[in-house]
Design an enzyme around this catalytic site. Structure first.
Site, PDB file in Angstrom:
ATOM      1  N   ASP A  97     -15.097  25.922   7.947  1.00  0.00           N
ATOM      2  CA  ASP A  97     -14.349  25.302   6.858  1.00  0.00           C
ATOM      3  C   ASP A  97     -13.198  26.269   6.621  1.00  0.00           C
ATOM      4  OD1 ASP A  97     -13.221  24.726   4.465  1.00  0.00           O
ATOM      5  OD2 ASP A  97     -15.097  24.560   3.349  1.00  0.00           O
ATOM      6  N   HIS A 181       7.817  19.363  20.883  1.00  0.00           N
ATOM      7  CA  HIS A 181       7.378  19.072  22.262  1.00  0.00           C
ATOM      8  C   HIS A 181       8.529  18.555  23.138  1.00  0.00           C
ATOM      9  CE1 HIS A 181       6.882  14.900  20.920  1.00  0.00           C
ATOM     10  NE2 HIS A 181       6.787  14.539  22.181  1.00  0.00           N
ATOM     11  N   LYS A 185       9.818  19.083  27.637  1.00  0.00           N
ATOM     12  CA  LYS A 185      10.016  18.022  28.637  1.00  0.00           C
ATOM     13  C   LYS A 185      10.931  18.539  29.736  1.00  0.00           C
ATOM     14  CE  LYS A 185       9.478  14.254  25.331  1.00  0.00           C
ATOM     15  NZ  LYS A 185       8.555  13.194  25.696  1.00  0.00           N
ATOM     16  N   HIS A 243      13.451  16.604  17.071  1.00  0.00           N
ATOM     17  CA  HIS A 243      13.734  16.221  18.454  1.00  0.00           C
ATOM     18  C   HIS A 243      15.209  15.891  18.697  1.00  0.00           C
ATOM     19  CE1 HIS A 243       9.470  16.213  18.504  1.00  0.00           C
ATOM     20  NE2 HIS A 243       9.263  14.965  18.162  1.00  0.00           N
TER      21      HIS A 243
END
Ligand code: BG6
Length: 491
Positions: A97, A181, A185, A243
């Site tokens: 926890d 992310h 790429k 992005h």
């Protein structure tokens, strides 16, 4: 290329510790990415993966979760039963926890004393501070430790600063890996090679030779089961703040002096700091918010945003944004950057369109008027580059027709492309920070985006409705049309 950053394989054995190990991101992205890295020999020997979660699971329960929830996200062609079996053996599961400091003792017992510990925080960002404090109190942090922070990194500038400050109390900036992310790429990384590896573009990549830049990230998916998160986030925070602004940085940055992380990030930061702040009048004129209504995508009927599960009645959240940005520097003065992203659009397509300036004067009697050459860099779903030009129409006249030079990068270089998360996780293990956001970059991006959010509030701006399966509301086309331009698919 010179000045390639060292690709250091760590000397210490790696313990990858995933907070939120039983969560959706772990199942869909992180565990498949680590499997691929394992399959291709990119995890150092002796790597162990410790999933941390609240659920009262045994390691067998966790492995069953991986079988059910994660395995379906691995490309069937890349699936190897034996490699998967060995991969499962790398795992441990620890019940914690995160708010209970005592629970971290279990982690201290499981993680090896002399390991390079990578803490991947795939939890709600409100928990980052508590987790870091508790890790420190349990003596789990040292100078080798690294922390990976999953987005959303804040809701506005103040909350982003708070996250940075609380994590920064325990980790030096060089130990912090903020994930976007898109930076993992291949196609996005290739923008650096396209721009800085091909001298042909150098002299043309600036005003006045470029008339406009378009950056589109169109998705066909809807909000799915994420309304709880998405409804108070919206497309500007979810996609543009990170992005799309990162893509804009790659298009607009000056050549970095090397590929070292700070050299690259310094240049991106300069772009973010050069974005012209938008006044309320600019926001009213140069931004378009949209929300999808029921329609059809890929021939299938789909619900409108307001009918999706868990979307509050009358929600004003935007699922689409288009805006016109300007970069106040010598290279880009007066070149509009049109950014656009949306869910439930006509097709999944991420592309950057560089529209070159018109001819100063045409000696040809006919042909498309005001024709600018366009360089279309498609990032998703296929990776391709097209140069749109004019050629002579065969016949006795001198008529011109648009044609295009097409480069299919997958065909030209058929090698496997690792998924973004795989690349980025391997980068973290190897200590390569280039494709992660630095603190000042994140804050500069919020600094530009936040006034837009405030402006919308002040203007009481309601999203314009667009039918699912289209390219967004009509106002998005009007944004370009008023300058005699059009989005690439309308040209
Ligand atoms: C995420 C957003 O960061 O990126 C999602 O939170 C979005 O809403 C996703 O769908 C898009 O990523 P990709 O890699 O599918 O283009």
């Amino acid at each position: 290329m010179t000045n390639q950053p060292a690709q250091a394989v760590p000397e210490l054995p790696v313990d990858m510790i995933i907070f939120g190990g039983g969560g959706d991101l772990a199942a869909r992205k992180l565990l498949p990415a680590l499997y691929m890295a394992h399959l291709h020999g990119n995890l150092p020997p002796e790597t162990r993966i410790i999933a941390v979660g609240r659920k009262n699971w045994s390691i067998d329960d966790y492995r069953a979760f991986m079988e059910e929830q994660s395995r379906p996200f691995i490309d069937a062609k890349a699936f190897d039963e034996q490699a998967w079996g060995r991969y499962l053996d790398l795992f441990q599961y620890v019940i914690i926890d995160v708010n209970d400091p005592g629970d971290y003792e279990r982690l201290a017992q499981t993680s090896r004393k002399h390991a390079l510990r990578v803490f991947y925080l795939s939890t709600s960002p409100e928990l980052f501070m508590t987790i870091c404090d508790n890790l420190a109190a349990a003596h789990l942090l040292d100078k080798h430790s690294r922390v990976v922070l999953e987005k959303p990194l804040g809701h506005d500038l103040a909350s982003a600063k708070e996250i940075n400050a609380s994590v920064g109390r325990h980790f030096a900036e060089s130990q912090i890996y903020r994930i976007d992310h898109y930076l993992g790429k291949e196609t996005v990384q290739n923008l650096m090679v396209l721009r800085f590896g091909n001298p042909i573009f150098g002299p043309l990549w600036q005003a006045p030779y470029i008339r406009s830049v378009q950056i589109t990230v169109a998705e066909t998916v809807g909000v799915g089961s994420r309304a709880g998160f998405y409804d108070h986030t919206g497309a500007l925070r979810d996609m543009v703040q990170n992005h799309l602004l990162q893509l804009l940085c790659f298009v607009a940055m000056e050549p970095p002096v090397s590929l070292n992380p700070d050299a690259v990030r310094d240049e991106k930061l300069k772009v973010l700091r050069s974005l012209r702040p938008m006044s309320v009048a600019d926001i009213a004129r140069d931004t378009v918010r949209g929300q999808y209504a029921a329609g059809a995508v890929d021939g299938q009927p789909v619900k409108g945003y307001l009918e999706e599960d868990n979307v509050p009645a009358g929600s004003k959240a935007e699922t689409f944004v288009a805006l016109r940005a300007h970069i106040n520097n010598w290279r880009w003065a007066n070149v509009p950057f049109f950014l656009r992203t949306g869910k439930r659009m006509q097709k999944r397509q991420s592309e950057i369109v560089i529209e070159f300036a018109d001819l100063p004067f045409s000696i040809f009697p006919s042909g498309p008027r005001n024709y600018g050459n366009r360089l279309v860099i498609q990032l998703q779903p296929e990776e391709s580059i097209q140069l749109q030009m004019l050629a002579k129409e065969p016949g006795s006249g001198m008529n011109m027709l648009p044609v295009s030079l097409n480069l299919d990068l997958q065909q030209a270089i058929p090698e496997r492309r690792a998924e973004a998360y795989e690349r980025l996780l391997v980068d973290v293990i190897r200590g390569r920070l280039t494709h992660f956001m630095r603190r000042d970059e994140l804050e500069a991006a919020w600094g530009w985006v936040e006034p837009i959010l405030d402006g919308w509030k002040e203007l009481n701006d309601r999203p314009r409705i667009y039918t699912a399966g289209t390219f967004g509301p009509a106002a998005s086309s009007a944004l370009l049309a008023r300058e005699g331009m059009s989005w690439a698919e309308e040209a």
